[in-house]
Scaffold this motif. Sequence first.
Motif, mmCIF file in Angstrom:
data_model
loop_
_atom_site.group_PDB
_atom_site.id
_atom_site.type_symbol
_atom_site.label_atom_id
_atom_site.label_comp_id
_atom_site.label_asym_id
_atom_site.label_seq_id
_atom_site.Cartn_x
_atom_site.Cartn_y
_atom_site.Cartn_z
ATOM 1 N N GLU A 1 -9.038 0.383 -4.624
ATOM 2 C CA GLU A 1 -10.009 1.097 -3.812
ATOM 3 C C GLU A 1 -9.325 2.028 -2.814
ATOM 4 O O GLU A 1 -9.766 3.150 -2.591
ATOM 5 N N LYS A 2 -8.218 1.564 -2.234
ATOM 6 C CA LYS A 2 -7.496 2.392 -1.255
ATOM 7 C C LYS A 2 -6.919 3.634 -1.928
ATOM 8 O O LYS A 2 -6.935 4.742 -1.362
ATOM 9 N N TYR B 1 0.840 -1.207 0.000
ATOM 10 C CA TYR B 1 0.000 0.000 0.000
ATOM 11 C C TYR B 1 0.875 1.257 0.000
ATOM 12 O O TYR B 1 0.585 2.232 -0.692
ATOM 13 N N ARG C 1 -9.803 6.037 -2.531
ATOM 14 C CA ARG C 1 -10.271 6.679 -1.297
ATOM 15 C C ARG C 1 -9.289 7.752 -0.824
ATOM 16 O O ARG C 1 -9.684 8.819 -0.365
ATOM 17 N N SER C 2 -8.001 7.458 -0.939
ATOM 18 C CA SER C 2 -6.989 8.404 -0.447
ATOM 19 C C SER C 2 -6.891 9.628 -1.326
ATOM 20 O O SER C 2 -6.297 10.638 -0.919
ATOM 21 N N ASP D 1 -8.508 -4.291 -3.629
ATOM 22 C CA ASP D 1 -8.328 -3.536 -2.383
ATOM 23 C C ASP D 1 -7.338 -2.396 -2.578
ATOM 24 O O ASP D 1 -7.531 -1.292 -2.055
ATOM 25 N N ARG D 2 -6.297 -2.658 -3.331
ATOM 26 C CA ARG D 2 -5.288 -1.625 -3.579
ATOM 27 C C ARG D 2 -5.856 -0.492 -4.421
ATOM 28 O O ARG D 2 -5.583 0.690 -4.154
#
Length: 291
Positions: free
Chosen positions: A285-286, A225, A289-290, A282-283
Amino acid sequence: MFKRVGLFLLTNLAVIVVISIIVNIFGLNRFLNENGLDLGSLFVFSLVVGFTGSIISLLMSKKMAKMAVGARVITNPANQEELWLMDSVAKMSAKAGIKMPEVAIFEDMSPNAFATGAFKNDALVAVSRGLLRSMNQREVEAVLGHEIGHVANGDMVTLTLLQGVVNTFVVFFARIIGYVVDRVILKNRGEGVGAGYMIASILAEIVLGVLAMMIVMAFSRYREYRADEAGAYLSSRENMIAALEALSRSKEEPHLPEQMKSFGINGKGLMALFSTHPPLEDRIEKLRRSA
């Protein structure tokens, strides 16, 4: 990438096992005495052996990775593509505040990339032929930024320190297990330990070493991440997301070999505990979001 982390872990485990065999053969078990185990001496011994294994693995990491994939280091760019690769790595390395790593290409038609090396200013960034063919320049640039992020974040050194700590406890408890097997289960009442101690401690070392990999892999997933954020900073967030989406699409194509690929390896179920990378979705989406 699995090749980088996997080679590091396997080399580390091999070094630990070899050291243990040498110690047993030459009777260097100074933590064993007539009263049994000297736990203080055993811990010091475990600390030395544990960190020796991880440090040797780190120092060998770049050479081992080159040999494993047959990477060709670019010294004099032979074409525009190689020149662009060198220029891109040079610019992003300068932005990340590190010395430019060696740049290499290896002949693998799946999309792969990795960075390795014992020091920030003596690293290697390598990409596969498949990555260059399956992604556009913006996406490849983001992948390069991701790998340079690993170098700038000192991930291999941190991985080494973590591996040294878990190695210490693996060696420590393996010796205790070996001693218990020899004295309690096999009821050896001789002055020294028997063959049961040696066999049981080495087997325990291998089993505990595999379990310890779960801890190291959990850290590996976390650092992905951070490397994604580095790729977003050194290239752009849009490019980093596009690269992960391109990788996700390539993994779904049936003509690609069924193997762990690229900087996006992940597993399912129990295998997820041994995955070096979180799921691609997941990566992505993160990163969104960030933003």
